[in-house]
Scaffold this motif. Structure first.
Motif, short mmCIF file in Angstrom:
data_model
loop_
_atom_site.label_atom_id
_atom_site.label_comp_id
_atom_site.label_asym_id
_atom_site.label_seq_id
_atom_site.Cartn_x
_atom_site.Cartn_y
_atom_site.Cartn_z
N ILE A 262 6.41 11.88 6.67
CA ILE A 262 7.22 10.91 5.96
C ILE A 262 6.64 10.81 4.56
CG2 ILE A 262 8.03 8.54 5.82
CD1 ILE A 262 7.77 8.31 8.82
N ASP A 263 7.41 11.25 3.57
CA ASP A 263 6.94 11.22 2.19
C ASP A 263 7.51 9.98 1.50
OD1 ASP A 263 5.92 11.74 -0.28
OD2 ASP A 263 6.93 13.65 -0.58
N THR A 264 8.66 10.10 0.88
CA THR A 264 9.28 8.93 0.26
C THR A 264 10.18 8.18 1.25
OG1 THR A 264 11.16 10.25 -0.52
CG2 THR A 264 9.27 10.02 -2.00
N ALA A 265 10.35 8.72 2.45
CA ALA A 265 11.14 8.11 3.53
C ALA A 265 12.63 8.05 3.22
CB ALA A 265 10.61 6.71 3.87
N GLY A 266 13.09 8.78 2.23
CA GLY A 266 14.51 8.76 1.91
C GLY A 266 15.36 9.37 3.02
N THR A 267 14.93 10.51 3.54
CA THR A 267 15.68 11.19 4.60
C THR A 267 15.75 10.36 5.86
OG1 THR A 267 15.08 13.38 3.76
CG2 THR A 267 15.73 13.24 6.06
N HIS A 289 2.39 13.04 9.87
CA HIS A 289 1.72 12.83 8.59
C HIS A 289 2.39 11.69 7.81
CE1 HIS A 289 -0.16 16.60 9.57
NE2 HIS A 289 0.98 17.26 9.48
N ALA A 290 1.62 10.64 7.55
CA ALA A 290 2.12 9.48 6.80
C ALA A 290 1.72 9.63 5.33
CB ALA A 290 1.56 8.20 7.39
N VAL A 291 2.50 10.40 4.59
CA VAL A 291 2.21 10.60 3.17
C VAL A 291 2.47 9.31 2.40
CG1 VAL A 291 2.70 12.00 1.12
CG2 VAL A 291 2.78 13.05 3.39
N PHE A 292 3.62 8.68 2.67
CA PHE A 292 3.98 7.36 2.15
C PHE A 292 3.90 7.29 0.62
CE2 PHE A 292 2.85 4.80 6.25
CZ PHE A 292 3.93 5.40 6.88
N SER A 293 4.66 8.16 -0.05
CA SER A 293 4.79 8.06 -1.51
C SER A 293 5.80 6.97 -1.83
CB SER A 293 5.26 9.40 -2.09
OG SER A 293 4.36 10.44 -1.74
N PRO A 315 -5.35 9.25 5.69
CA PRO A 315 -5.76 7.84 5.67
C PRO A 315 -4.69 6.97 5.01
CG PRO A 315 -6.93 9.08 3.97
CD PRO A 315 -6.17 10.08 4.79
N ILE A 316 -4.45 5.82 5.59
CA ILE A 316 -3.43 4.91 5.08
C ILE A 316 -4.11 3.76 4.36
CG2 ILE A 316 -1.48 3.42 5.69
CD1 ILE A 316 -1.04 5.19 8.12
N MET A 317 -3.75 3.54 3.12
CA MET A 317 -4.35 2.47 2.34
C MET A 317 -3.92 1.11 2.89
SD MET A 317 -4.05 3.90 -1.57
CE MET A 317 -2.28 4.23 -1.45
N ASP A 318 -4.78 0.12 2.69
CA ASP A 318 -4.52 -1.22 3.20
C ASP A 318 -3.18 -1.77 2.72
OD1 ASP A 318 -6.89 -1.13 4.52
OD2 ASP A 318 -7.99 -2.39 3.09
N LYS A 319 -2.82 -1.47 1.48
CA LYS A 319 -1.59 -2.01 0.92
C LYS A 319 -0.34 -1.39 1.54
CE LYS A 319 -1.30 1.27 -2.94
NZ LYS A 319 -1.21 1.42 -4.41
N ASN A 320 -0.51 -0.29 2.27
CA ASN A 320 0.64 0.41 2.86
C ASN A 320 0.91 0.02 4.31
OD1 ASN A 320 1.24 1.79 0.53
ND2 ASN A 320 0.11 3.63 1.09
#
Length: 351
Positions: A262-267, A289-293, A315-320
């Protein structure tokens, strides 16, 4: 599979690794092996991209992470020095090439070079997330195939083997001129879904695009042979997707959308909106994979998903973190794979 904290939503606690939660193939003589292999010539080193996952892998294997000094000079150059001897050892370097991709990739290359010059017997690059994997072919004229370029860089740096998780496409393995062990993280997500109180008669597995049909079909087969649906998508540019229609029936069902990242999660969010329009009762998103852009977090936490299930390859940042997010650890799976590679045992039998 790791035992998770009581609260799965939001920011999870560090998983508790224990044999009681492991599949049968992971239970086999784990503690005995940890004792017998105490003096093995196997060493694990961690880069700076995902030290938590590296520590969990070493914990599962009954080993300590190797001592390594990694720092940046004032101009941004990367310096690596091993703090212990690796002469004649099998060395495993855990370093996903996640964002910042160029920094982490260069760090991996310098780590490989340091091990090669320290006379390591075998060097395995353990890459939980392989960056540039989406640039694996030419879809238009005058494009680069960056996945092949990165594969060449890793090989020329001195790696003898690559261990990667859920590559974006299978052909990426062919870009390497060295052996590649491909680890599938689906068993971790499947175990978690099996523990939930969802009737398998109500499940339908959904591929967010035509390219992911093979992945979704394999997932559905292991999920009590659940029916399959496909979202027909037309993409007009990078990170820009437009959903057209749905192939399959999801009315009144619990839809499980499966993707590798999941990148920008648009799809996946546009697909979820279409599933709700078609009458789906609940929608779950599953990805390795949690890319989370940006703006992925805003899209995923908008209320379209009952739960978003990812792994800790990145790694997932706290803010995400957001309430619907569940993070599962792949440390046990990767640790077992490393043992099998080191012992010259079958890796495919895990899956």
């Amino acid at each position: 599979r790791c035992e998770l904290s009581e609260s799965l939503n939001g920011k999870p606690c560090v998983p508790i690794l224990n044999d009681g939660m492991l599949s049968k193939f992971l239970q086999s003589q784990r503690l005995e092996n940890s004792v017998n292999r105490a003096n093995t010539r196997l060493k694990i080193f961690s880069g700076t991209a995902n030290p938590t996952l590296s520590q969990e892998i070493a914990w599962y294997m009954g080993l300590n992470l190797g001592e390594i000094n990694i720092k940046r000079f004032a101009d941004g150059e990367i310096y690596v020095q091993l703090q212990e001897s690796v002469r004649g050892c099998d060395v495993y370097l855990v370093q996903p090439t996640c964002p910042p991709a160029n920094e982490n990739l260069m760090e991996l290359l310098v780590m490989i070079d340091a091990c090669r010059r320290a006379s390591a017997k075998n060097i395995t690059a353990v890459i939980p997330y392989f960056g540039y994997a989406r640039a694996d072919r030419k879809t238009q004229g005058r494009e680069s195939i960056a996945a092949k370029l990165v594969a060449n860089l890793i090989t020329e740096a001195g790696a003898d083997r690559v261990l990667a998780c859920d590559l974006h496409s299978g052909q990426s393995m062919g870009y390497f001129d060295i052996p590649v062990d491909h680890v599938y993280c689906q068993p971790v997500i499947l175990d978690y879904l099996a523990s939930k109180t969802i009737s398998f008669n109500d499940l339908v597995v959904v591929s967010p695009d035509v390219g992911g049909v093979a992945r979704a079909r394999a997932f559905a087969k292991k999920l009590s042979d659940a029916p399959l649906a496909i979202v027909d998508k037309r993409r007009h540019g990078h990170n820009v997707a437009e959903v057209m229609n749905l192939i399959g029936d999801v009315k009144g069902k619990v839809a499980v959308m499966v993707d590798d990242m999941i990148d920008t999660a648009g799809t996946i969010t546009k697909g979820a909106a279409l599933l709700h329009e078609e009458g789906a009762r609940e929608v779950y998103a599953c990805s390795t994979h949690a890319v989370f852009s940006p703006p992925a977090i805003e899209r995923l936490s908008s209320g379209l998903f009952q739960e978003v299930i990812v792994t800790n390859t990145i790694p997932i940042m706290d803010k995400n973190y957001f309430p619907q997010l569940t993070v599962l650890s792949v440390a046990n799976l990767m640790g077992e794979t490393i043992w099998r590679v080191h012992d010259d045992c079958s890796v495919s039998s895990i899956f």
